[in-house]
Design a protein around this motif. Structure first.
Motif, PDB file in Angstrom:
ATOM      1  N   SER A 364      11.440  -1.935  -1.305  1.00  0.00           N
ATOM      2  CA  SER A 364      10.554  -1.078  -0.531  1.00  0.00           C
ATOM      3  C   SER A 364       9.155  -1.690  -0.450  1.00  0.00           C
ATOM      4  CB  SER A 364      10.470   0.309  -1.172  1.00  0.00           C
ATOM      5  OG  SER A 364       9.820   0.237  -2.433  1.00  0.00           O
ATOM      6  N   GLN A 366       6.426  -0.114  -0.894  1.00  0.00           N
ATOM      7  CA  GLN A 366       5.640   0.414  -2.000  1.00  0.00           C
ATOM      8  C   GLN A 366       5.791  -0.453  -3.242  1.00  0.00           C
ATOM      9  OE1 GLN A 366       6.421   4.500  -2.953  1.00  0.00           O
ATOM     10  NE2 GLN A 366       5.059   4.522  -4.724  1.00  0.00           N
ATOM     11  N   TRP A 369       3.506  -3.610  -2.795  1.00  0.00           N
ATOM     12  CA  TRP A 369       2.054  -3.516  -3.025  1.00  0.00           C
ATOM     13  C   TRP A 369       1.734  -3.054  -4.446  1.00  0.00           C
ATOM     14  CZ3 TRP A 369       2.827   0.303   1.300  1.00  0.00           C
ATOM     15  CH2 TRP A 369       2.913   1.621   0.863  1.00  0.00           C
ATOM     16  N   GLU A 370       2.643  -2.362  -5.119  1.00  0.00           N
ATOM     17  CA  GLU A 370       2.403  -2.033  -6.519  1.00  0.00           C
ATOM     18  C   GLU A 370       2.390  -3.290  -7.368  1.00  0.00           C
ATOM     19  OE1 GLU A 370       5.376   0.763  -7.626  1.00  0.00           O
ATOM     20  OE2 GLU A 370       4.314   2.500  -6.758  1.00  0.00           O
ATOM     21  N   ASN A 373      -0.842  -5.050  -6.575  1.00  0.00           N
ATOM     22  CA  ASN A 373      -1.999  -4.374  -7.162  1.00  0.00           C
ATOM     23  C   ASN A 373      -2.183  -4.746  -8.628  1.00  0.00           C
ATOM     24  OD1 ASN A 373      -2.799  -3.092  -4.832  1.00  0.00           O
ATOM     25  ND2 ASN A 373      -1.697  -1.200  -5.266  1.00  0.00           N
ATOM     26  N   ARG A 465      -3.742   2.266  -0.178  1.00  0.00           N
ATOM     27  CA  ARG A 465      -2.568   1.855  -0.953  1.00  0.00           C
ATOM     28  C   ARG A 465      -2.763   0.550  -1.708  1.00  0.00           C
ATOM     29  NH1 ARG A 465      -1.550   4.296   3.704  1.00  0.00           N
ATOM     30  NH2 ARG A 465       0.148   5.841   3.826  1.00  0.00           N
TER      31      ARG A 465
END
Length: 491
Positions: A364, A366, A369-370, A373, A465
């Motif tokens: 995914s 998400q 980018w997690e 990050n 995000r």
């Protein structure tokens, strides 16, 4: 927990209630809770010693409280398993039986370090760096020794040594280097030692330790750690005649003990320098002085310390052309010293961003980018000391990362042009822009920067995000505010 073959860990499991080769697990949380209880408890009374007496250090190394604290630090640092394949969690689980047995073995002289596992990690500039991974129990013992030896040697180290020391680090090293450049020392002798951790002379190191450590049992223990055999990736066991394994908790302290002699020699010569581990920068006023200093320091390093200077990486140049701890120092038109990223640091982050955002990302968005990050937060925590002009590159990194994420979105949403077209329309993009992006015959990288994608996923969408390096730098470096009283004084 696996039983290790050989002498080193044979004692580790003899105290399990069943007496088997596998210790009964006390549970990860329970083992850690027990260690915390011991580490924070009161130490048992031991024979009193005079302040500064170093003749009975082994008792302090093998104290229950010190061993508990050391294992907690090893557990916090995690790390891979050694040759015995026992993990940190397994050792923590068995700590109720390991700790008292390890304490007895240390005090009786029966403890023997296990072999060190050699792994190779690639360098950005080419080549490989060898790391030595001791067994978890050996890292535990090394940390216990370090806890006792560091307070003895730390006050004696030179103030210009910043590597692996409490309250010091790369940021303090760059601050001192910046101060020297501001004072007019515009030429740097960039010293690099060739394979330093593999060339440390054991006898010289032990002699340096013996100048402040009177307990021969601790010196013998350190010597045993230095002589531990190394297991190569192909299984070959290699004897160690020199060097200290780069990867154990004790290795950084030992490196500072060795190079402290170099620090005080440069101090005796009146040189201004900054050292971080085996990288040292000496600041002089002219190129001629730099070459003269380089030759004299080379003779001392190779003749007195029995080490070798890396001729390929050692140079005399201006600070703006050199890489030191990921930074370079330049002067602007106002003669102020600016802190910039080195070219190597720029290459490293671009390479890492590319690895974190592959075109074939199958999870995914998400999750992508997690993962990014986590890296960005650690990166900005280190490079936040860049000055404003140096930090302007951060905006380019932000834009580059957003574009790579748009490319991933393009590939995931646009397996068919008509699917991407419908998706862009649903995101509020006009029919013309959506059609140009969806039916363009260019590659994903080119299409990721077309109006259809940038309007569907604007910068504001990413700011909610994704960590922005530039925004984080502004938050960590707020502009200095001038009070009304100060304005009146300058009016």
């Amino acid at each position: 927990m696996r039983r290790a073959g050989g002498r080193q860990l044979a004692f580790a499991f003899a105290d399990s209630p069943q007496g088997s080769g596998r210790a009964e697990s006390s549970g990860g949380p329970e083992g850690k809770a027990w260690l915390l209880l011991i580490a924070n408890g009161k130490e048992a009374k031991t024979p009193a010693t005079r302040e500064g007496d170093t003749s009975r250090l082994l008792e302090r190394v093998a104290s229950v409280r010190n061993l508990a604290r050391a294992l907690l630090k090893v557990a916090r640092n995690r790390g891979a398993a050694g040759v015995d394949r026992c993990s940190v969690d397994e050792v923590v689980e068995a700590s109720r039986w390991l700790l008292p047995k390890l304490r007895r073995e240390l005090l009786s002289g029966g403890y023997r370090p296990g072999d060190v596992r050699r792994v190779w990690i690639p360098k950005l500039g080419g080549g490989q760096r060898g790391l030595g991974i001791p067994n978890v129990v050996d890292r535990w013992v090394q940390e216990s020794v370090r806890e006792v030896l560091e307070p003895i040697f730390e006050p004696t180290f030179h103030a210009s040594s910043h590597g692996f020391r409490p309250e010091r680090g790369a940021h303090t090293a760059i601050a001192e280097a910046k101060r020297y450049v501001e004072q007019g020392y515009g030429i740097v002798v960039d010293l690099d030692l060739s394979k330093f951790f593999d060339r440390v002379n054991h006898q010289r190191l032990l002699n340096r330790l013996g100048q402040r450590v009177a307990d021969g049992r601790v010196l013998k223990l350190v010597h045993q750690m230095l002589k531990a055999k190394v297991v190569m990736p192909d299984g070959t066991r290699v004897s160690t005649e020199e060097g200290t394994p780069q990867g154990g908790p004790l290795s950084p302290l030992l490196s500072n003990v060795v190079l402290d002699e170099l620090d005080w020699e440069m101090e005796r010569r009146g040189l201004r320098f900054v050292r971080y581990a085996d990288d040292a920068n000496v600041f002089v006023r002219s190129e001629r002085a730099g070459h003269r200093v380089l030759e004299s320091i080379r003779r001392f390093i190779e003749g007195r310390l029995c080490l070798k200077v890396n001729e390929e990486k050692t140079t005399v140049d201006r600070p703006g052309n050199l890489h030191f701890l990921g930074f370079r120092l330049t002067r602007n038109r106002e003669e102020r010293v600016e802190v910039h990223l080195s070219s190597r640091s720029v290459q490293r982050i671009l390479l890492r961003v590319r690895e974190l955002t592959p075109r074939t990302w199958g999870q995914s968005l998400q999750a992508c980018w997690e993962q990014a990050n986590r890296y960005l937060r650690g990166w900005i925590a280190y490079f936040r000391i860049c000055t404003e002009k140096g930090a302007r590159h951060f905006r380019l990194f932000d834009a580059h990362l957003r574009r790579r994420l748009r490319m991933i979105i393009l590939r995931q949403k646009g397996r068919r042009p008509r699917y991407l077209y419908r998706h862009l329309l649903a995101r509020g993009v006009s029919k013309g822009a959506a059609k140009q992006s969806a039916y363009c015959r260019r590659g994903p990288w080119n299409r990721s920067n077309r109006p259809g994608l940038t309007r569907a996923y604007p910068n504001a969408w990413f700011s909610e995000r994704l960590v922005s390096l530039w925004s984080e730098w502004l938050r960590l470096n707020p502009p200095e505010r001038v009070s009304g009283r100060q304005l009146e004084l300058f009016a």
